[in-house]
Every structure is written in structure tokens, then in C-alpha cells.
Design an enzyme around this catalytic site. Sequence first.
Site, PDB file in Angstrom:
ATOM      1  N   CYS A   2       0.830  -1.191   0.000  1.00  0.00           N
ATOM      2  CA  CYS A   2       0.000   0.000   0.000  1.00  0.00           C
ATOM      3  C   CYS A   2       0.869   1.246   0.000  1.00  0.00           C
ATOM      4  CB  CYS A   2      -0.902   0.029   1.240  1.00  0.00           C
ATOM      5  SG  CYS A   2      -2.007  -1.391   1.385  1.00  0.00           S
ATOM      6  N   ASP A  96      -8.839 -11.916   7.184  1.00  0.00           N
ATOM      7  CA  ASP A  96      -7.690 -12.799   6.969  1.00  0.00           C
ATOM      8  C   ASP A  96      -6.497 -12.062   6.377  1.00  0.00           C
ATOM      9  OD1 ASP A  96      -9.066 -15.046   7.897  1.00  0.00           O
ATOM     10  OD2 ASP A  96      -9.966 -15.400   5.929  1.00  0.00           O
ATOM     11  N   LEU A 261      11.586 -13.263 -10.236  1.00  0.00           N
ATOM     12  CA  LEU A 261      12.695 -12.826 -11.073  1.00  0.00           C
ATOM     13  C   LEU A 261      13.650 -13.992 -11.271  1.00  0.00           C
ATOM     14  CD1 LEU A 261      13.543  -9.232  -9.759  1.00  0.00           C
ATOM     15  CD2 LEU A 261      11.944  -9.927 -11.552  1.00  0.00           C
TER      16      LEU A 261
END
Length: 641
Positions: A2, A96, A261
Site C-alpha cells: 500500500c 484474513d 525474477l
Amino acid sequence: MCGLVGETGSGEQPGVHAALRALAHRGPDDEGCWFDPAGAVTLGVRRLITTDPGKAANQPLISRDGRFVLAFNGYIAGHRRLISGLRDHGQQVESDSDAALFLAVLGNALRVGGDPANALCGFSGQYAFALWDRDTCRLWLGRDPVGIKPLYFSEYGSGNVAFASEIAALRCIVPSAPDRDVSPHYLAHLFVPAPETGFADIRQLRPGELMCWQGGSLESRMIRVAPCHRSVGDNTIAELRQAIRQSVADAMDADREVGTLLSGGVDSGAIAAMASDVARERGQKPPPGFVMQFGNAERDETPRARLLAKHLGMELHIVAAPDRPEEILAHLNDGLRGFGAPFGNPSVVLMQALGAAVSRHVPICLAGDGGDELFGGYPRYRAAAMLRYWHHVPDVIRSLIAGRIADVLPRGMARFVRGGQGRSADAFDHWNDRCALVELGARLSVPADLPGDLCDRMMAFDRRVTLPGNQLAMSDRCGMAYGLEYRVPLLGHEVMAIAKSVSPRVHLRGGGKSLLRAAIAPMMPDGYLSAAKIGFNPPVAEWLVKIGRLLWGSDGRVIAELFGDLPLTVAQRHLYWHRAVRGREPDEALSLWALLVWRVWQMHQLFQEQTPDRDAVINHRKASSVCGTSSRSGVGTAPAA
């Protein structure tokens, strides 16, 4: 993951909303804003949904009793196990998500008067957070002990504080002038080490720092990683293999698609192999892999990535490295907007291009960050271990070799003999200072309490300063610029504890990373681990010419703009430039690249713009969002947890 923003003033809500717009790229899936009824604080969150897509997990979260309000950025390893354990003991965790777990644990500690730093020390993962305690009118700000997630803050007005996940967002609330006094540290590190930022009134929390604001005063303490490794025998290799696998499994425990990656190196190879194994155990296909391809075969690890992907049964996506001057400069500018500060590692251009490509396929990607710092991967660690033997050579011979003879030695050997002339402290500075031009006045920022001998100190320095300030910061900004969350399983607490329990000299056997290589050897194709390391490094000398001429035209103008008012003669300026762009002096080329970035940063729009427009950056993410963006504002409108 976030984007967080907030402030303690009563009249800054428009600034918070502007900051949320500036953070839209970090959270394309949802937006929430909570205002304290008494006007004491505002918290805002832009959310990238990775776990629990239900509305109950949207942020900011409010505790069931209404006392605590949380804005959280990150993920907690094993969060489902931990939530289940709390519920088994009768504790309430209303969703959750990682954030709900974090709120439950931190809230429980504060309710009983406990130390929140102790409550958080057992969390492995990556996070930054802000928690408002309505009963005590305290604002808690914190960052994970490894320094994976960022958080910036500024004190302003009459004892107020504002914070945000990025500098550009924070400047929407608290305008701040550039701090050009950071240039010595920036040039030595290629980044501005915490707590400095490059702006006079903005600071960043150090890794593991926990701050408490109350009534205009700030106090600080540290979150320490709780001891977690208990050896069950003498098979450290098997313990490390299991710890890495568990850390990878925890990082893959998400409600969105996960990729990895795959550079062709040991660290990313270890993560990819473990991820493929975990996926098959869960009845899933291996996650897709991503590698960057260079036109120059000497820099390209695509063939090794293909070899490993075929061995693992993994789909491989190949991303072309930027090459045209215009695209290199565009990615550099985007990177500087994300950092808000000067950042001189040229790999930021590659990471920006990689983040843009990976985000079109997955919102979560595993990376091998931390492997070199934990397991002894850098050549300078081997140099540190060899220094005591080098000092047995008579001074006159060492001086002779470090003089003219060093000019014809390979780069690594030349750095060793020049840095190994005097005390170990001098060697530390020489081998860690990234600036090769003494006239620039570069100066390292080194913690005073680094432990052990030279090799121990260098590895500790990288873990505490260089890793969070360089690679982890780059992964965060270049991923979140496109709504992409990088997760770094090698920095799980159990993995780190095992790595630290082994002496550096054991790690350095056989050229470095001996323990990690042994742990993953059974999972690798024949010959994969014996190949020489190439590294993720762009052609800096070529880029200097391309970007310099694109910005300023002729070489003469480039030299004039680049060196500015530095105390160098015209002859010295031309000498440094021509030595750097010939490609034979990579250290000088890197120093001039850092100087070029400093000049670009000085010109950058961040000096004038308070709310950079990021719409173009996130447009490609909107169509694939889990849910449409919604705005929640007003007292008590965030979901309970």
C-alpha cells in the site's frame, strides 16, 4: 502493499487527499481515508490487494473497540498460521489480511501497557505502518527491522507531524526545500542514507525504527529481530534449505498471482527453484519467471535463465533492456520521481523497465535481494578476509604495487592493493566508497557500532546501510511505481539467523556463498552453480555519452554542465570524462553517472511540483484491478477489525 499518508494537524485534509492521489500507483485497487472526530489526526491508504480481497480488509482498519486505527503497508510471513493461532486462543481477528493480524497483535500489546517494539519483533516479512491510539492520543510510526518498506516523516507547524510512503506525497502536505548538504554522503553511497533524504525538513525512519508522537513530542526506539533460530543438529545446510523453502512458501501465500525474477544468478535461482517446488506441492504450475536481456552477450544472463527455467518447467518472460537515450532518460526520471531524492545506482533504469513489464503479468514477484549481503557474495568481502595476509608483505613492496603497477592490474586487484595500503579502517573506506574522484568530497555514513573484524564490519555495514538504502529501496520504488509488490524471501528472519550463525570465512569458501550454494545444489541443473557471475549492471560508460548528449548536446557542453563549479581544472574535467566514457575506468564512469544524476535531480520537476501526475504510470493496472477504486472519507467509515 500500500501507500500510506497522514498528519496530526487539523487543517491538512486537502493535503492528505492530494498525497493519496500522488500515491495512486502504490495502491491501484482501493482508497480509504479516516478523520479523527476531534480533528487530531488523518490517516489515508492506497491499497494494492494481495491478501483477502474482501471489503473487511480495506483500510484504514479500526479495532473492534474503536480504540485503534491502523494504516498498514506490507505483508507478514505466515500470517494465516498466526491468525489461526490467535483465533484458537479466543482472540478476535476480523479478516484474513496481514493488516488485521498486525492490528490485533499491536493493539493487544498496547492495551496491557506492553512495549510495542517487543510485540512486533517476532514478525518476519516487510512492513511500514501508522497506528493511532484514540485513548492516549498517540501516533505510532514504524518500519520493519530489515528496512524493506519505506516511511518518511516531517515535523511542522506547532509540534505536528506528517508522514507518507514517498517523499513526493509528503511534500503535498509539507513543502520542503532540497538539502544540498547531503551530496558527500550521496556520492559515496550512490543514495542518501537514512535518516537523511535530500530535503531539509523531511526524514526517513531507519530500518526497525519505531516512533511515537504525542502532544507535539516525538520519541524513538528500535524493533529488534527476535532470536528465532534453534539448531536441531549439525546439518546447517539442510536447515538453511528448509528455512528458505518455508520463507518462499510464506511469500507465495497470497490471493493474487505470483511471479519470480530469474536473472541467471545464484540468489534468484534459489528462489525460483524453491517456488517451483512449493507450487508443485500445492498442485499448481510453477510461477512465471522474468529476466532482462542485454544486447551485449557479455552482460546477458538470458541463456542461463533459459537453462534453469527449462529445468524447473517454468514459463520465462524475456524483457529487453532499455537502450535508446530517450527511454533510458525516461526511466531515470521515473525512478527519481519515485525516490524523490538523488539515487545514483544506474540499475534503477533497468529496474524501472523490469517493473513495468512484470506488472503486466503479475502483481506480486519474488526476488533474491539480500543473498550477497547474507552469504558473502561480494568480492570486497574476500578482500577484507585476505587483508591480514597482504599486510605481511613489506610496506615498500605494497606501496610500489599500489602505485604505478596498479594501473595495469585488473580492476578488482587494483582496488585491493590500493585500499590495502594502511589500516583496516582505511581499507573499509576505500572499498565501500563508490566515488572514485577525490575532488568531489564524498564521505561515507558509517554506524559507530559495527561489530567484529573487517570482514564482519563490511557485511554488517551492507546489511544495515547499503541493502536497505540501495537494493531494497530500488525494488520497492521501481515495483510500486507500477503497482507491483516485490517480496524477498532470503530476508526472512529464520534465513537471516542461520546465515548470521555462520562465520564469514565459511561463507567465503570457494569464491563466496558456499553455504547457499550447498543448500540449493540438489535443485539446480548440472553446471549452473559453477558458472561465473555476470551481475545486473548496465553499460554505464555508453549511457553517460547517450544521456549527456541528449541533455546538453556536445561533449564540451556536457563536461561544463556535469562538473559545474567543482574545483577541477579544465584539463582535469576533460581527462575524467574521456577516461570514463572509454569504458576502461568503470569506477570513474560510475562516479560521473552519480554526478549526472545529481544534476538531473537538481533540474527535476520535484523541485517545483507538489503533486506529480502519475496517471500515465498506473493506467495499465486499472483494467486488472481486483475491485474498482472507492473513496471512503469521514469519521468511522473505515471497516472494523
